[in-house]
Design a protein around this motif. Structure first.
Motif, PDB file in Angstrom:
ATOM      1  N   LYS A 140       0.844  -1.191   0.000  1.00  0.00           N
ATOM      2  CA  LYS A 140       0.000   0.000   0.000  1.00  0.00           C
ATOM      3  C   LYS A 140       0.876   1.237   0.000  1.00  0.00           C
ATOM      4  CE  LYS A 140      -4.415  -1.044   2.122  1.00  0.00           C
ATOM      5  NZ  LYS A 140      -5.332  -0.706   3.221  1.00  0.00           N
ATOM      6  N   THR A 141       0.363   2.322  -0.561  1.00  0.00           N
ATOM      7  CA  THR A 141       1.076   3.587  -0.476  1.00  0.00           C
ATOM      8  C   THR A 141       0.288   4.523   0.427  1.00  0.00           C
ATOM      9  OG1 THR A 141       2.057   3.334  -2.660  1.00  0.00           O
ATOM     10  CG2 THR A 141       1.935   5.561  -1.787  1.00  0.00           C
ATOM     11  N   LEU A 142       0.970   5.077   1.412  1.00  0.00           N
ATOM     12  CA  LEU A 142       0.326   6.002   2.346  1.00  0.00           C
ATOM     13  C   LEU A 142       0.786   7.421   2.038  1.00  0.00           C
ATOM     14  CD1 LEU A 142       0.776   4.065   5.733  1.00  0.00           C
ATOM     15  CD2 LEU A 142      -1.188   4.023   4.181  1.00  0.00           C
ATOM     16  N   TYR A 143      -0.160   8.350   2.032  1.00  0.00           N
ATOM     17  CA  TYR A 143       0.165   9.765   1.900  1.00  0.00           C
ATOM     18  C   TYR A 143       0.201  10.352   3.303  1.00  0.00           C
ATOM     19  CZ  TYR A 143      -0.846   9.786  -3.157  1.00  0.00           C
ATOM     20  OH  TYR A 143      -0.830   9.562  -4.497  1.00  0.00           O
ATOM     21  N   VAL A 144       1.257  11.076   3.597  1.00  0.00           N
ATOM     22  CA  VAL A 144       1.421  11.591   4.958  1.00  0.00           C
ATOM     23  C   VAL A 144       1.676  13.097   4.934  1.00  0.00           C
ATOM     24  CG1 VAL A 144       2.732  11.350   7.107  1.00  0.00           C
ATOM     25  CG2 VAL A 144       2.469   9.377   5.604  1.00  0.00           C
TER      26      VAL A 144
ATOM     27  N   VAL B 162       3.659  19.461   4.279  1.00  0.00           N
ATOM     28  CA  VAL B 162       4.645  18.386   4.281  1.00  0.00           C
ATOM     29  C   VAL B 162       5.559  18.583   5.508  1.00  0.00           C
ATOM     30  CG1 VAL B 162       6.103  19.644   2.654  1.00  0.00           C
ATOM     31  CG2 VAL B 162       6.374  17.209   2.874  1.00  0.00           C
ATOM     32  N   PRO B 163       5.765  17.549   6.298  1.00  0.00           N
ATOM     33  CA  PRO B 163       6.496  17.703   7.571  1.00  0.00           C
ATOM     34  C   PRO B 163       7.979  18.043   7.378  1.00  0.00           C
ATOM     35  CG  PRO B 163       5.502  15.498   7.374  1.00  0.00           C
ATOM     36  CD  PRO B 163       5.315  16.184   6.066  1.00  0.00           C
ATOM     37  N   PHE B 164       8.588  17.480   6.398  1.00  0.00           N
ATOM     38  CA  PHE B 164       9.964  17.831   6.036  1.00  0.00           C
ATOM     39  C   PHE B 164      10.140  17.365   4.601  1.00  0.00           C
ATOM     40  CE2 PHE B 164      10.066  14.033   8.885  1.00  0.00           C
ATOM     41  CZ  PHE B 164      10.326  13.052   7.937  1.00  0.00           C
TER      42      PHE B 164
ATOM     43  N   ASP C  16       3.468  18.446  -1.643  1.00  0.00           N
ATOM     44  CA  ASP C  16       2.549  18.794  -0.568  1.00  0.00           C
ATOM     45  C   ASP C  16       2.307  17.647   0.401  1.00  0.00           C
ATOM     46  OD1 ASP C  16       1.269  17.260  -2.376  1.00  0.00           O
ATOM     47  OD2 ASP C  16      -0.578  18.443  -2.453  1.00  0.00           O
ATOM     48  N   HIS C  17       2.875  16.510   0.112  1.00  0.00           N
ATOM     49  CA  HIS C  17       2.781  15.395   1.057  1.00  0.00           C
ATOM     50  C   HIS C  17       3.930  14.433   0.800  1.00  0.00           C
ATOM     51  CE1 HIS C  17       0.802  13.717  -2.557  1.00  0.00           C
ATOM     52  NE2 HIS C  17       1.348  12.582  -2.146  1.00  0.00           N
ATOM     53  N   LEU C  18       4.133  13.505   1.725  1.00  0.00           N
ATOM     54  CA  LEU C  18       5.133  12.453   1.522  1.00  0.00           C
ATOM     55  C   LEU C  18       4.400  11.154   1.215  1.00  0.00           C
ATOM     56  CD1 LEU C  18       7.519  13.130   4.571  1.00  0.00           C
ATOM     57  CD2 LEU C  18       7.733  13.993   2.215  1.00  0.00           C
ATOM     58  N   GLU C  19       5.037  10.322   0.411  1.00  0.00           N
ATOM     59  CA  GLU C  19       4.423   9.024   0.099  1.00  0.00           C
ATOM     60  C   GLU C  19       5.347   7.899   0.549  1.00  0.00           C
ATOM     61  OE1 GLU C  19       3.338   8.719  -4.044  1.00  0.00           O
ATOM     62  OE2 GLU C  19       2.411  10.713  -3.977  1.00  0.00           O
TER      63      GLU C  19
END
Ligand code: SF4
Ligand code: SF4
Ligand code: SF4
Ligand code: FES
Lengths: 290, 325, 338
Positions: free
Chosen positions: A42-46, A53-55, A82-85
């Motif tokens: 699975k791919t999670l967007y965080v 985006v946290p970093f 805008d997000h990490l995957e």
């Protein structure tokens, strides 16, 4: 006790200092999307709790994802702006639990860790990506970077294999976006095909031997199960690739991510700190360590 | 006498390796000090000369057989009387295949107490280990070959005229942590349960959770120990009084009725926890509750806690009986 | 140099105990280790180095990193700050102080700083004590140390018969001396007895070992020496310099718990086992090799010093006599191009 004060003269860290400084404490982040790639991936967007985006993550860098009460694990990520995957294969308790998370859920995140791919070294060269199974996940960050900065790189060739057609990850992205990219050859193979399978059948190293990609001005990036990496390396050497031109990104058991807990070393390097990207030339002596 | 014995041991090892009957011989070698005879693995006939035997060959080598359980390799191991019981246990538990091992019995007149060494350079007299004072099986109970006077003999053969030792299993922890000799199990039994609890809490408070006791134990044969299981909710990895105690109790109960009292766990414990007191106590309890049983003596007898039979003395399976009736 | 009469040591300890949290080597619960000083009832033990190293003060066997709560949309993470009085470590030997400098390299001097370690380390005043005799397992001299003094101490104490000679190496050490002087515990009129060189039962040759080991990763030696290893944690847990740790969960109940860090050992099977089951170091050969390579080759390559200080603890307690000094000898005997 004035004596004590004079003697110690020390500032004691407060809770906030610890949070700020202690690299082992995660920040909280939020899942915004969970995409099923294959039956076990699975791919999670965080994003951070502020929605941003946290970093940022350079291609090839990794970060530690955690679920409170379950555990922590190191994953390679893709910085999508805008997000990490994070693409996660279900192999144990933590990854199993991560497969259950739903959008909105809070996870812990710390990083970025490690050095990414040597972008300067790759610039202007042809790139040969060799991936097996979930091993495409860490390479994907660089593939996407190359697509975004297409003119900075020469020809791209992806050789990607998995056990069955159902085990190939990122099929949508490959078929939807990557095939359309200029000068981007894609060779797919599976160990075992099915009726609809129209590409190669067989192991990745064998396919490489068949395709004979040229080593000239080419950097090769390999990632996959240890056996695939090791066998591909043999073929790449046969084809004339120099050990300096072959890069791989390694996965190890990691706990701290910052070169302190000791376990992820290959020789005197720590995969978490000095890797996870290594030149084959640097790994030669320690091929049994990964 | 000892020289002859060693020559014989080396000869047997050489022969076993030369003829290819085994690929490895596990024995003892001369250590770096006069009072040390650590294990050695001999794989080439020409290395058989490294084998050595004396009153310091304390390590029980049979636990190493567990390293061979998944291999199709034949291995020979030297055993003293007490060690041979562990081999029997391993065979009983199907941990090793009889046809893959060659147990070579050696005679033992008792091992010496290294903790009494006061001159590391000059050899001097040492008392016997107290486990050796209580020895009931100086001769191997199981062996394919024997060296010297070792006879495979099940008779109770108590050695006499031996001087008293205080090390290994003879000790008791007094309040200040120093050892005094005398039967520790009896002393513990004499305590109130609260005091006994305090005693063990204190003893295990210094446990490092190094697992040497488990790893050396020939009765600890689980393929994966629950203590190593990463996602066990039973016990965490950190050392804390409750978790140390949990570790200790699991191990003690797990070897109850199977422990051959070789004393290795207590010998290896780096912080000197009197582990054998627990094992001996539980062994006694099993004997009292179920039947008199000596672990590792007779390979045809099942350990009492590994079988179930009528009469069901404490009614554990009362409902099962109901179902059956 | 200032002098202190040995008979006055407990007065000094009482003064030190008033300045911070004082740890002294002592016999406690049947074993020698560093314990918080508790006045007369503490059985101070100054003969050789302690069975358990002082590593556990700066880098505890188990410590909490943060606590957390979860459940119904509420997730909180609370880092733990270890507020405590400054530490005073009394009676640290050269080997153990050298080991602390190794821990410093790992926890303080890299890109990432371990805050929990830093807080303890930076507030710690180290009072080193020279060794009057080498223990049966000591070989610090072979590892390049001086058993009589270590420059990284704040205050160095020399063992001179009826006196201790005291010399400050840092501001904190000087401040300590001043404080002790104020309490009338020191005098300038002691004798600086010449200390006879220590006699070491154990000596090894270390020269060139790091370079040599670089080429010995696949050497059959490892298989040979490893068979008898039990893969227990004794050597690594007793070692003052081993720094490996694990991070794991400690659940209080379904909704809260803590993240803890505890010592780990390269000797354990789970150390490198990955979630999918693959273990790059599946057996004794790989694990034993890692331990000695880390100490004598990798760590020196990375940090410029051995991760072994010759304290001898692993030699003393290894149940099967797998001795690092023996390994060094064997490595030395290996033909260079083998
Ligand atoms: S050997 Fe001793 S210290 Fe190690 S785990 Fe066993 S009881 Fe604890
Ligand atoms: S070397 Fe000795 S102390 Fe270390 S793990 Fe092996 S048996 Fe245990
Ligand atoms: S490796 Fe052994 S001798 Fe060296 S510092 Fe560690 S415990 Fe001491
Ligand atoms: S994960 Fe701890 S050193 Fe790399």
């Amino acid at each position: 006790m004035p004596e004590v004060a004079a003697f110690s003269g020390q500032r004691l860290a407060g809770v906030d200092d610890v949070r700020r400084i202690n690299p082992l404490v995660p920040v909280q982040a939020q899942i915004t999307r969970a995409i099923t790639e294959t039956h076990d991936t699975k791919t999670l967007y965080v994003v951070g709790l502020d929605g941003k985006v946290p970093f940022s993550l350079n291609p090839g860098q990794v970060a530690m994802l955690s679920l409170l009460g379950v555990g922590e694990g190191m994953f390679s990520g893709v910085d999508a702006g805008d997000h990490l995957e994070f693409s996660i294969k279900k192999v144990g308790a933590l990854t199993g639990a991560l497969h259950e998370v739903e959008p909105g859920q809070i996870v812990g995140l710390r990083g970025p860790y490690g050095n990414g791919f040597p972008l300067e070294f790759c610039r202007g060269k042809n790139l040969l990506f060799v991936a097996g199974g979930i091993g495409l996940a860490p390479l994907r960050s660089l593939v996407r970077f190359c697509i975004k900065h297409r003119s900075d790189f020469g020809g791209i060739h992806l050789v990607y294999g998995a056990r069955t057609p159902g085990d190939l990850a990122f099929k949508g992205e490959i078929a939807g976006e990557w095939v359309a990219v200029e000068d981007f050859a894609i060779s797919l193979t599976v160990d075992q095909g099915d009726r609809d399978w129209q590409h190669h059948v067989g192991f990745v190293p064998n396919l490489l031997r068949e395709l004979k990609p040229a080593p000239d001005n080419t950097v090769c990036l390999v990632c996959g199960p240890p056996a695939m990496i090791k066998n591909s390396i043999v073929v790449l050497e046969e084809l004339g690739f120099a050990a300096e031109e072959v890069l791989t990104t390694l996965e190890m058991r990691m706990k701290c991510g910052i070169g302190q807990c000791g376990r992820c070393n290959i020789g005197s390097c720590y995969v978490c700190l000095d890797g996870p990207v290594f030149r084959l030339a640097d790994l030669k002596r320690y091929s049994s360590e990964y | 006498m000892m020289k002859q014995l060693i020559a014989q041991m080396q000869e047997i090892a050489r022969e076993l390796l030369e003829t290819g009957i085994v690929q490895t011989v596990i024995g003892w070698e001369k250590g770096s000090r006069w009072y040390l005879s650590p294990p050695v693995f001999v794989r080439k006939p020409e290395d058989a000369g490294r084998l050595w035997y004396d009153q310091f060959a304390v390590p029980n080598l049979s636990g190493y057989l567990l390293d061979y359980r998944n291999k199709n390799e034949k291995v020979a191991v030297f055993v003293k009387g007490c060690d041979s019981r562990s081999v029997v246990r391993l065979i009983q538990d199907n941990q090793v295949r009889k046809e893959n091992i060659v147990a070579i019995g050696v005679p033992c007149a008792g091992m010496r107490d290294q903790s009494a060494v006061n001159d590391e350079k000059e050899p001097h007299e040492l008392p016997l280990l107290s486990k050796c004072l209580q020895c009931r099986y100086p001769n191997p109970v199981y062996a394919d070959r024997t060296v010297g006077e070792a006879v495979v003999d099940k008779s109770l053969n108590v050695p006499d005229d031996l001087d008293a030792g205080t090390g290994l299993m003879g000790g008791d922890l007094t309040g200040d942590g120093s050892y005094v000799s005398s039967g520790i199990v009896e002393r513990l039994e004499g305590l109130s349960s609260d005091d006994r609890y305090d005693f063990w809490q204190k003893a295990f408070s210094k446990c490092l959770r190094c697992y040497a006791c488990r790893n050396v134990c020939p009765a600890c044969s689980c393929r994966e120990c629950i203590m190593d299981s990463e996602h066990s909710l039973w016990v965490g990895k950190g050392s804390s009084p409750t978790e140390n105690m949990f570790n200790a109790l699991i191990r003690a109960y797990h070897v109850a009725g199977r422990c051959t009292t070789c004393g290795e766990c207590e010998r290896v414990c780096p912080v000197g926890i009197p582990l054998m007191a627990l094992n001996q106590f539980l062994g006694q309890e099993v004997n009292k509750l179920l039947e008199a049983y000596d672990a590792g003596i007779d390979e045809t007898l099942k350990p009492p806690l590994e079988m179930y039979g009528w009469p069901d003395f404490d009614g554990l399976f009362r409902c099962a009986k109901g179902v059956r009736a | 140099m200032m002098f202190l009469e040995k008979g006055d040591l407990h007065f000094v300890l009482d003064v030190l105990a008033g300045l911070g949290k004082l740890y002294v080597p002592a016999e406690s619960n049947g074993i020698t280790r560093f314990v918080p000083y508790g006045g007369e009832k503490t059985q101070v033990w100054l003969q050789t180095n302690t069975a358990i190293s002082p590593k556990e003060i700066l880098f505890p066997a188990t410590e909490t990193l943060y606590r957390y709560e979860t459940g119904r949309g509420k997730e909180t993470v609370k880092p733990v700050a270890d507020h405590h009085a400054p530490l005073i470590l009394f009676g640290i030997r050269s080997c153990d102080l050298q080991a602390i400098t190794c821990l410093d390299d790992v926890f303080l001097d890299g890109e990432f700083v371990d805050e929990l370690y830093r807080e303890r380390r930076e507030t710690a005043t180290i009072i080193a004590l020279s060794c009057a005799k080498a223990g049966p397992h000591c070989f610090c001299q072979s590892m390049g140390l001086d058993p009589l003094a270590h420059r990284q101490s704040d205050l160095q104490m020399y063992d001179y018969d009826q006196y201790y000679g005291l010399e400050a190496n840092s501001d904190r050490g000087r401040l300590l001396l001043e404080t002790l002087e104020k309490h009338d515990l020191l005098s300038v009129s002691g004798r600086e007895n010449p200390v006879p060189a220590l006699e070491f039962a154990l000596e090894v040759e270390t020269e060139g070992i790091t370079e040599k080991l670089t080429g010995m990763f696949e050497h059959p030696l490892w298989e040979e020496v490893a068979s008898k290893c039990l893969n227990c944690g004794i050597c690594t847990y007793l070692c003052p310099a081993c720094h490996c740790f694990d991070i794991s969960e400690k659940l209080d109940n379904a909704h809260c718990g803590s993240k803890i860090r505890c010592w780990d050992s390269c000797m354990f099977s789970g150390y490198t086992r990955m979630a999918g089951g693959h273990n790059p170091r599946p057996g004794k050969r790989e694990r034993v090799r890692e331990r000695f390579m880390h100490k004598l080759c990798y760590f020196p390559q990375r940090y410029g010093k051995y991760l072994c200080t010759g304290c001898g603890r692993c030699l003393a307690k290894c149940p099967v006599g797998l001795e690092i000094t023996k390994i060094m000898e064997l490595v030395k005997e290996v033909e260079n191009d083998a």
